[in-house]
Design an enzyme around this catalytic site. Structure first.
Site: not given
Length: 347
Positions: A80, A105, A175, A247, A310
């Site tokens: 982000r 992204h 990803h 996350d 990631e």
């Protein structure tokens, strides 16, 4: 060792898409020229049977509808950018907001939606290249990305190089959504995970870093000792409640190409080690995953069907001078390496 490049289909606009297949005696990987996407990754389980451990789709059209970035290479800037803007050399750039007011992204025309040129070197390396013209989704500079996928024993190595003709920013990741019990096997909450990460980045309600690094010790965010992903995922802890699970960008100890994570599928015994040169790894437990279209083998994917590791630079780094610098210059290209290495967990 073998390498093949075959037709996979065409985009809705008629662009041909290829699939490159790398294989050796241990693993086999299928890479699409669309998004430089890992479409299949086959590794042996305890019985010697090959198991496809990445989520994916069967057709190009399904990948065009892929809002969850399954298997794709993500950039120019992964993760982000807060407020969809950043300042570089005293000039403010506005990029495409696609998650509320923030840019996730890279907006709408990132490398995940790009058809790469595909070739190979020797019998163990696929080379994919793509361009991102100046101004794409607001990012400055004409950028060229090269992604190299190669096999080394039971490992899949990914090497990224991005060059530019003007100052810009870059953060490239893959990803892939991993389920080491098999892509169609359901929840990963029983997978065991450890991370060589003593801290994670605190974020606000929009998942934008505040700038603070929070020590994981004594919190449900701690994976420095191996535990199941599901053990603490529902803990009454603000960072977890905010994201309905994990996350978060974890701060990886040390530097260079070094160990980052162990992930083990309990049903197959397949274990994956992640190594990277990048400073962070986004642990995402597919909290908001929902299949928008048909999946491989008729599977249906949902919440907690996979885990993403990631490897990347820190999110929103262009707006945090104290984060590792993500500026790319004509004489200072971007480069990063990630290695996913497979074996069987000790009994």
């Amino acid at each position: 060792m073998s390498i093949q490049i075959k037709d996979f289909g065409k985009t809705t606009a008629g662009q041909p898409v290829k699939v490159g297949i790398l294989a050796n005696d241990t693993i086999e990987v299928h890479i699409l020229s669309y998004g430089a996407t890992i479409q299949q990754l086959l590794v042996p389980d305890r019985k010697g049977s090959k198991v496809d451990v990445v989520l994916g789709y069967p057709t190009v059209q399904d990948y065009e509808l892929n809002t969850c970035f399954l298997g794709a290479v993500v950039g120019r800037y992964a993760n982000r950018i807060g407020g969809s803007k950043f300042t570089l050399y005293e000039e403010e750039y506005h990029v495409t907001p696609n998650e509320g007011k923030n840019c996730l992204h890279s907006g709408l025309h990132g490398f995940d939606k790009t058809v790469f040129d595909m070739g190979f070197e020797g019998d163990d390396t696929l080379v994919l290249t793509a361009a991102s013209p100046d101004g794409t989704d607001g990012f400055p500079g004409n950028a060229e990305l090269e992604v190299r996928y190669s096999l080394a024993g039971a490992g899949l190595m990914i090497q990224y190089t991005l060059t530019t003709d003007a100052p810009t920013v870059a953060n490239i990741t893959n990803h892939s959504y991993f389920n080491l019990n098999g892509h169609a096997s359901g929840s990963v909450l029983g997978h065991r995970l450890s991370l060589a990460a003593p801290a994670y980045l605190e974020t606000d309600a929009g998942s934008i870093p505040t700038g603070r690094k929070i020590a994981v010790a004594g919190t449900p965010m701690d994976f420095t000792e191996e535990k199941t992903i599901g053990r603490d995922i529902n803990a009454d802890y603000p960072a977890l409640k905010q994201c309905s699970g994990y996350d978060h960008c974890y701060v990886i100890a040390d530097s260079g190409l070094r160990h980052t994570a162990w992930l083990t599928g309990p049903e197959t015994g397949i274990r994956m080690e992640t190594l990277t040169t990048q400073p962070g790894v986004q642990l995402y437990t597919s909290n908001f995953l929902k299949s928008a279209t048909a999946c491989k083998d008729g599977a249906s994917y949902g919440q907690y069907s996979a885990v993403c590791l990631e490897t990347q630079d820190f999110p929103d780094a262009p707006n945090h001078p104290d984060f590792p610098d993500t500026t790319v210059l004509p004489d200072r290209p971007y480069s990063a390496t990630t290695l996913y290495r497979f074996d069987l967990a000790p009994l």
